[in-house]
Structure formats: structure tokens, C-alpha cells
Design an enzyme around this catalytic site. Structure first.
Site, PDB file in Angstrom:
ATOM      1  N   GLN A 123       8.759  -4.386  -5.263  1.00  0.00           N
ATOM      2  CA  GLN A 123       7.903  -5.570  -5.434  1.00  0.00           C
ATOM      3  C   GLN A 123       8.361  -6.677  -4.481  1.00  0.00           C
ATOM      4  O   GLN A 123       7.530  -7.400  -3.921  1.00  0.00           O
ATOM      5  CB  GLN A 123       7.939  -6.068  -6.886  1.00  0.00           C
ATOM      6  CG  GLN A 123       6.968  -7.210  -7.167  1.00  0.00           C
ATOM      7  CD  GLN A 123       5.498  -6.784  -7.107  1.00  0.00           C
ATOM      8  OE1 GLN A 123       5.168  -5.629  -7.368  1.00  0.00           O
ATOM      9  NE2 GLN A 123       4.611  -7.708  -6.755  1.00  0.00           N
ATOM     10  N   GLU A 207      -8.673  -9.542  -9.690  1.00  0.00           N
ATOM     11  CA  GLU A 207      -8.274  -8.215  -9.171  1.00  0.00           C
ATOM     12  C   GLU A 207      -9.032  -7.157  -9.961  1.00  0.00           C
ATOM     13  O   GLU A 207      -8.674  -6.837 -11.092  1.00  0.00           O
ATOM     14  CB  GLU A 207      -6.761  -7.995  -9.310  1.00  0.00           C
ATOM     15  CG  GLU A 207      -5.941  -8.860  -8.377  1.00  0.00           C
ATOM     16  CD  GLU A 207      -4.487  -8.411  -8.274  1.00  0.00           C
ATOM     17  OE1 GLU A 207      -4.171  -7.291  -8.701  1.00  0.00           O
ATOM     18  OE2 GLU A 207      -3.682  -9.199  -7.770  1.00  0.00           O
TER      19      GLU A 207
END
Ligand code: DAL
Ligand code: ZN
Length: 349
Positions: A123, A207
Site C-alpha cells: 500500500q 470508486e
């Protein structure tokens, strides 16, 4: 005043002062939804609960995070669900993922996996990549800092169509697969974490591809509530105390609205509801004043937003610490009783 009464009053006062001093630390235990949903900001407070068994109810967002060491113990390949694509997810979701993929395919709207579990380190790499490409302020509106991503929980999947390519390059939410997911994913335990027109409460831009698995029961409840997952988990399960902060002048500035062109990898491009999903356009969704990023450097760096408060016992009271505090309180009460008893024997009652 007789000495017994005086000693008793002193002991009681001591106990009260001790209780008052410990109260702020003890209060979070068992608390739910401590206060209203925190306004969007960037912070680094350890979320609670966050045990691996707490998987359906663990909330991560732009404020709350899990530690770097958080690695789900039961990661398995998504291929075990017979779904196209690569990556790992928690074994907990495999049966429902398989059922959902089969149902989507049966309806002629095949789905695949674009991105699944991401470690803290991956990440970090993803986030850094977006920062390098679009700048930190823009990246923060669509990419989680390490520790803050649902992907690190092993419970988030970025879906794509199957057959099909990256879902990040257009209005995937309007494709047959995207539409099918919007309508049916919750039936299989998946909730769309960042829906359109909700950036003020989710703290991220729309999203269409990103879903978080919470299990069928909770997903049905969240779906029926009409709330976003962040709102629901905060109100019903999150026990973390998030201190209110007085915005500093630089943190009250609006983040730049992302207008970045979609890219191919490694994660979604900077988007807003208007640019990716025409049906969701709404002024304000793209540039919420509430989502003002205040950190202009790496977390904790000089000049960044308020320093991490991971270690704060108020913000993140560990059960062991709570037990210690409880023992200390018990000790004080015992001393109080002893003082009273000695006082009694002293006056020859
Ligand atoms: N894109 C979402 C916010 C993540 O990076 O987890
Ligand atoms: Zn995602």
C-alpha cells in the site's frame, strides 16, 4: 471533626480524585460510536476493535488505521473462489465470493479481481506511486495511506469485468458487471465502500469497483440502513475515541479537485463522481470542503498534520492497559479501606 470522620473524608476524596483521573482512559472500553462521525481529516489513530476476529466491524479510514504488522492469518488465493484474476483475500470470504462470481456470470455479467489484499508495504508503494504521479493532495482523495486501507484487511477487492480489462479507465459502474455489482453485491456480503456523492462522509472519491466484505448479515443491515459503511461501522461498532481537533489555517483549505486522466496501474486513478460515472454527478461530490488534506508531507514529518497519536491511551486503550488501570484502582480502594479500618481501631470503636 472527629478523627474517624476526617480520615474517612480524606480517603473518600482520594478515591474520588483517583477515579476522576482514570475516567478518560477507562471510558472508551465498550463504548460505541463515541460521538458524531468525525469530519474527514488525515490522522493516524489505531482503530478499535481490530482483532483478526473483529474482521466484519473493523473500521479503517483517513483517520483510523491498523498497525504495520496487521497481516490477516488466513489469506488464500482468490482462485479458490473460481473467480478470474489474481491476488489474495481472507479465507472467510471465499464461499460468498464464489457464489457472487457464479451469480454474476450466470446473469451474463462476469466479474473478475483487479486488486485484492495489499500489505502495508505494497500500500505504501501504491500510495507513493500516486503521489509521484498526481501530487500528495490529489492522491489522498482516492488512495489510502499505508495502514489505512481496507485492502490491508484482506477484505477489499477492486473488481473488474470478466472478460475485461482495468475498471479504472472509465465508467465501470455503468457497465453490465458494474451495474450488477451495485445491485447485488450486498446479497453476497459485499458493500461498496466509496459510493458516489458521499465523499463528505467516506472521505474518498467515488470508486465503483471497490467493495469491502463484511459478511451477508451485516451487509444486509448496512444496505438497509442507507448509510455508508464508514457511517455504519462508526455508529455501531467503533470504540476508538477520536479527539476533535481545531483546524489550523492550512488544513481548512479545499483539496484540489482531481481531474487526472485514468491510468492503468497499480490502483484507481484520481477520479470524482462526475468524471467516472456520469449518472452520479453532483456538485460538491468532487471537492468536499470536509476532506481537506492537511498533511503536505509523509505522516509524522515536520510540517505535516498533527503527529500520530497511536500511543495515546485515550485514543487506543489496550485491554492489558485497561486491566492495569483497573488493578491500580482496586489497589487505591483497598488502601482506602485499610485507612478507614486503622482509623476505626485507633478510636477504639
Ligand atoms: N482506494 C482506496 C481508498 C484504498 O487505497 O484503499
Ligand atoms: Zn480498492
Amino acid at each position: 471533626m472527629p478523627s474517624l470522620v476526617r480520615r474517612g473524608a480524606l480517603a473518600a476524596a482520594l478515591a474520588l480524585v483517583t477515579l476522576a483521573a482514570l475516567q478518560p482512559g477507562i471510558a472508551p472500553i465498550g463504548a460505541r460510536g463515541a460521538g458524531p462521525l468525525p469530519a474527514c481529516r488525515y490522522d493516524d489513530i489505531m482503530t478499535t476493535p481490530r482483532g483478526y476476529d473483529d474482521w466484519p466491524i473493523t473500521l479503517v479510514d483517513t483517520i483510523l488505521r491498523v498497525p504495520k504488522s496487521y497481516v490477516p492469518p488466513d489469506l488464500v488465493s482468490v482462485s479458490q473462489a473460481g473467480i478470474a484474476g489474481r491476488g489474495k483475500v481472507r479465507a472467510i470470504m471465499i464461499d460468498d465470493l464464489r457464489a457472487m462470481a457464479e451469480a454474476a456470470a450466470a446473469a451474463g455479467n462476469g466479474i473478475g479481481v483487479q486488486s485484492a489484499y495489499r500489505s502495508y508495504e505494497s500500500q505504501q508503494a501504491v500510495f507513493d506511486g500516486w503521489v509521484a504521479q498526481y501530487g500528495r493532495a490529489s492522491a489522498l482523495t482516492f488512495s489510502a495511506r499505508p495502514g489505512h486501507s481496507e485492502h490491508q484487511l484482506g477484505l477489499a477487492i477492486d473488481f473488474r469485468s470478466d472478460p475485461g480489462g482495468s475498471p479504472f479507465t472509465g465508467s465501470w459502474g455503468n457497465t453490465p458487471a458494474g451495474s450488477w455489482m451495485k445491485q447485488h453485491a450486498w446479497e453476497y456480503g459485499f458493500i461498496r465502500s466509496y459510493p458516489p456523492n458521499k465523499q463528505k462522509v467516506t472521505c474518498y472519491a467515488n470508486e465503483a469497483w471497490h467493495y469491502r466484505y463484511v459478511g451477508r448479515d451485516l451487509a444486509a443491515t448496512v444496505h438497509a440502513s442507507g448509510l455508508t459503511l464508514r457511517e455504519y461501522l462508526w455508529a455501531n461498532f467503533t470504540t476508538t475515541v477520536v479527539p476533535a481537533v481545531t483546524p489550523r489555517p492550512e488544513s481548512s483549505a479545499k483539496p484540489p479537485t482531481s481531474s487526472a486522466a485514468p491510468g492503468a496501474s497499480p490502483e484507481p486513478t484520481a477520479t470524482d463522481g462526475a468524471s467516472l460515472e456520469p449518472e452520479t454527478t453532483e456538485p460538491g461530490d468532487a471537492s468536499p470542503s470536509a476532506a481537506a488534506p492537511s498533511d503536505t508531507g509523509p505522516p509524522g514529518a515536520p510540517g505535516a498534520s498533527p503527529p500520530p497519536i497511536d500511543a495515546s491511551p485515550v485514543a487506543d486503550l489496550d485491554p492489558a492497559l485497561a486491566a492495569g488501570l483497573g488493578a491500580a484502582l482496586l489497589g487505591v480502594l483497598l488502601v482506602t479501606v485499610l485507612v478507614l479500618r486503622r482509623g476505626r481501631s485507633g478510636v477504639g470503636l
